[in-house]
Motif scaffolding. Structure first.
Motif, PDB file in Angstrom:
ATOM      1  N   ASP A   1      87.107  74.681   6.319  1.00 56.56           N
ATOM      2  CA  ASP A   1      86.475  75.439   7.403  1.00 56.56           C
ATOM      3  C   ASP A   1      85.642  74.539   8.328  1.00 56.56           C
ATOM      4  O   ASP A   1      84.928  75.025   9.193  1.00 56.56           O
ATOM      5  N   LEU A   2      85.731  73.238   8.101  1.00 58.52           N
ATOM      6  CA  LEU A   2      85.045  72.220   8.910  1.00 58.52           C
ATOM      7  C   LEU A   2      83.516  72.343   8.855  1.00 58.52           C
ATOM      8  O   LEU A   2      82.822  71.960   9.786  1.00 58.52           O
ATOM      9  N   SER A   3      83.014  72.833   7.739  1.00 61.68           N
ATOM     10  CA  SER A   3      81.574  72.893   7.510  1.00 61.68           C
ATOM     11  C   SER A   3      81.143  71.588   6.849  1.00 61.68           C
ATOM     12  O   SER A   3      81.892  71.005   6.063  1.00 61.68           O
ATOM     13  N   TRP A   4      79.955  71.126   7.146  1.00 61.49           N
ATOM     14  CA  TRP A   4      79.455  69.882   6.557  1.00 61.49           C
ATOM     15  C   TRP A   4      78.500  70.139   5.404  1.00 61.49           C
ATOM     16  O   TRP A   4      77.885  69.227   4.877  1.00 61.49           O
ATOM     17  N   ASN A   5      78.348  71.400   4.977  1.00 66.75           N
ATOM     18  CA  ASN A   5      77.414  71.736   3.909  1.00 66.75           C
ATOM     19  C   ASN A   5      77.717  70.989   2.611  1.00 66.75           C
ATOM     20  O   ASN A   5      76.802  70.488   1.956  1.00 66.75           O
ATOM     21  N   THR A   6      78.980  70.895   2.237  1.00 64.02           N
ATOM     22  CA  THR A   6      79.367  70.196   1.005  1.00 64.02           C
ATOM     23  C   THR A   6      79.008  68.724   1.096  1.00 64.02           C
ATOM     24  O   THR A   6      78.469  68.146   0.150  1.00 64.02           O
ATOM     25  N   HIS A   7      79.288  68.103   2.234  1.00 64.02           N
ATOM     26  CA  HIS A   7      78.972  66.682   2.414  1.00 64.02           C
ATOM     27  C   HIS A   7      77.465  66.445   2.348  1.00 64.02           C
ATOM     28  O   HIS A   7      77.006  65.530   1.653  1.00 64.02           O
ATOM     29  N   VAL A   8      76.705  67.277   3.044  1.00 59.76           N
ATOM     30  CA  VAL A   8      75.249  67.113   3.065  1.00 59.76           C
ATOM     31  C   VAL A   8      74.671  67.307   1.664  1.00 59.76           C
ATOM     32  O   VAL A   8      73.832  66.522   1.213  1.00 59.76           O
ATOM     33  N   SER A   9      75.142  68.308   0.945  1.00 64.56           N
ATOM     34  CA  SER A   9      74.645  68.571  -0.414  1.00 64.56           C
ATOM     35  C   SER A   9      74.973  67.417  -1.360  1.00 64.56           C
ATOM     36  O   SER A   9      74.121  66.985  -2.140  1.00 64.56           O
ATOM     37  N   ALA A  10      76.202  66.927  -1.300  1.00 61.15           N
ATOM     38  CA  ALA A  10      76.616  65.825  -2.171  1.00 61.15           C
ATOM     39  C   ALA A  10      75.826  64.561  -1.850  1.00 61.15           C
ATOM     40  O   ALA A  10      75.411  63.827  -2.764  1.00 61.15           O
ATOM     41  N   THR A  11      75.614  64.295  -0.571  1.00 56.96           N
ATOM     42  CA  THR A  11      74.859  63.113  -0.156  1.00 56.96           C
ATOM     43  C   THR A  11      73.408  63.215  -0.616  1.00 56.96           C
ATOM     44  O   THR A  11      72.847  62.251  -1.144  1.00 56.96           O
TER      45      THR A  11
ATOM     46  N   LEU B   1      69.059  50.816  -1.973  1.00 60.43           N
ATOM     47  CA  LEU B   1      69.853  51.755  -2.762  1.00 60.43           C
ATOM     48  C   LEU B   1      69.893  53.186  -2.235  1.00 60.43           C
ATOM     49  O   LEU B   1      70.887  53.873  -2.415  1.00 60.43           O
ATOM     50  N   VAL B   2      68.816  53.655  -1.610  1.00 60.06           N
ATOM     51  CA  VAL B   2      68.761  55.066  -1.212  1.00 60.06           C
ATOM     52  C   VAL B   2      69.141  55.245   0.256  1.00 60.06           C
ATOM     53  O   VAL B   2      69.980  56.091   0.588  1.00 60.06           O
ATOM     54  N   ARG B   3      68.546  54.473   1.114  1.00 62.68           N
ATOM     55  CA  ARG B   3      68.796  54.662   2.552  1.00 62.68           C
ATOM     56  C   ARG B   3      70.261  54.534   2.961  1.00 62.68           C
ATOM     57  O   ARG B   3      70.751  55.344   3.748  1.00 62.68           O
ATOM     58  N   PRO B   4      71.013  53.565   2.423  1.00 61.43           N
ATOM     59  CA  PRO B   4      72.436  53.492   2.807  1.00 61.43           C
ATOM     60  C   PRO B   4      73.213  54.757   2.448  1.00 61.43           C
ATOM     61  O   PRO B   4      74.114  55.160   3.186  1.00 61.43           O
ATOM     62  N   ILE B   5      72.857  55.393   1.356  1.00 56.72           N
ATOM     63  CA  ILE B   5      73.524  56.650   0.976  1.00 56.72           C
ATOM     64  C   ILE B   5      73.252  57.710   2.032  1.00 56.72           C
ATOM     65  O   ILE B   5      74.147  58.440   2.454  1.00 56.72           O
ATOM     66  N   LEU B   6      72.001  57.801   2.473  1.00 56.32           N
ATOM     67  CA  LEU B   6      71.616  58.816   3.457  1.00 56.32           C
ATOM     68  C   LEU B   6      72.194  58.522   4.841  1.00 56.32           C
ATOM     69  O   LEU B   6      72.498  59.437   5.588  1.00 56.32           O
ATOM     70  N   GLU B   7      72.349  57.249   5.169  1.00 58.75           N
ATOM     71  CA  GLU B   7      72.790  56.879   6.514  1.00 58.75           C
ATOM     72  C   GLU B   7      74.309  56.848   6.672  1.00 58.75           C
ATOM     73  O   GLU B   7      74.805  56.968   7.795  1.00 58.75           O
ATOM     74  N   TYR B   8      75.056  56.709   5.565  1.00 66.75           N
ATOM     75  CA  TYR B   8      76.510  56.643   5.671  1.00 66.75           C
ATOM     76  C   TYR B   8      77.046  57.995   6.164  1.00 66.75           C
ATOM     77  O   TYR B   8      76.760  59.037   5.588  1.00 66.75           O
ATOM     78  N   ALA B   9      77.806  57.982   7.228  1.00 68.10           N
ATOM     79  CA  ALA B   9      78.372  59.193   7.837  1.00 68.10           C
ATOM     80  C   ALA B   9      77.273  60.183   8.212  1.00 68.10           C
ATOM     81  O   ALA B   9      77.480  61.389   8.203  1.00 68.10           O
ATOM     82  N   SER B  10      76.103  59.675   8.573  1.00 66.73           N
ATOM     83  CA  SER B  10      74.957  60.556   8.862  1.00 66.73           C
ATOM     84  C   SER B  10      75.143  61.332  10.155  1.00 66.73           C
ATOM     85  O   SER B  10      74.474  62.346  10.350  1.00 66.73           O
ATOM     86  N   THR B  11      76.040  60.917  11.017  1.00 67.80           N
ATOM     87  CA  THR B  11      76.250  61.642  12.257  1.00 67.80           C
ATOM     88  C   THR B  11      76.789  63.047  12.014  1.00 67.80           C
ATOM     89  O   THR B  11      76.625  63.927  12.855  1.00 67.80           O
ATOM     90  N   VAL B  12      77.409  63.254  10.852  1.00 65.60           N
ATOM     91  CA  VAL B  12      77.894  64.597  10.546  1.00 65.60           C
ATOM     92  C   VAL B  12      76.731  65.482  10.148  1.00 65.60           C
ATOM     93  O   VAL B  12      76.820  66.678  10.148  1.00 65.60           O
TER      94      VAL B  12
END
Length: 172
Positions: free
Chosen positions: A121-131, A161-172
């Motif tokens: 459904d092109l929602s980013w909720n799953t990506h944001v939650s997993a990240t 260790l933490v910031r790269p996880i948050l910043e990867y694909a952060s534009t979504v």
């Protein structure tokens, strides 16, 4: 390439040149299909807009062409790792059963591609939650293991260790 396949591709596993040789080895794959394909390391993606049953058949024909390509190059797609995801907001999308090696491909509602969680459904909720979960776990690891360290070390650990996880694909 199938992990359990006894067929070897001629690309040395674990070598420095392995990834480059593999990319060179599969570089002609997109030339054999009419659908759009994407290659990254050992991941390949094939997609097409499906507006009619003919489009769905064309996508299956491209999957069949890839099976011929893999025989020519002594490769093996692992059908159990291949999935179909339909990105649509239509109530009644065109349904088609896709196969590789006579195995039906699983239809999924979400998948992970290059570290981004995609949903039908092109929602980013799953990506944001997993990240957020992954970053929280890394932060908890740092807190457990760096409690007695100076503030500068804690900052460096966070930035590493933490910031790269948050910043990867952060534009979504």
């Amino acid at each position: 390439m199938s992990e359990s396949s006894p067929v070897t591709s001629g690309v040395p596993q674990g070598s420095v040149m392995g990834p480059l040789l593999f990319l060179k080895y599969i570089n002609d794959l997109p030339e054999h299909v009419t659908s759009t394909s994407r290659l990254f390391a050992d991941d390949s993606l094939l997609y097409r807009k499906i507006r009619s049953p003919a489009d769905a058949r064309s996508l299956q024909e491209d999957l069949d062409k890839l099976q011929l390509w893999e025989k020519d190059w002594m490769m093996a797609f692992n059908a159990s790792k291949c999935e179909v995801i339909r990105f649509t907001k239509k109530r009644n999308p065109i349904k088609f059963t896709y196969t590789i090696h006579n195995e039906e491909l699983n239809i999924v509602t979400n998948g992970k591609y290059l570290g981004a969680h995609l949903t039908n459904d092109l929602s980013w909720n799953t990506h944001v939650s997993a990240t957020a979960k992954k970053a929280t776990n890394s932060l908890a690891f740092l807190r457990r293991n760096l409690t007695s360290c100076p503030q500068g070390i804690k900052e460096q650990g966070y930035k590493t260790l933490v910031r790269p996880i948050l910043e990867y694909a952060s534009t979504v």
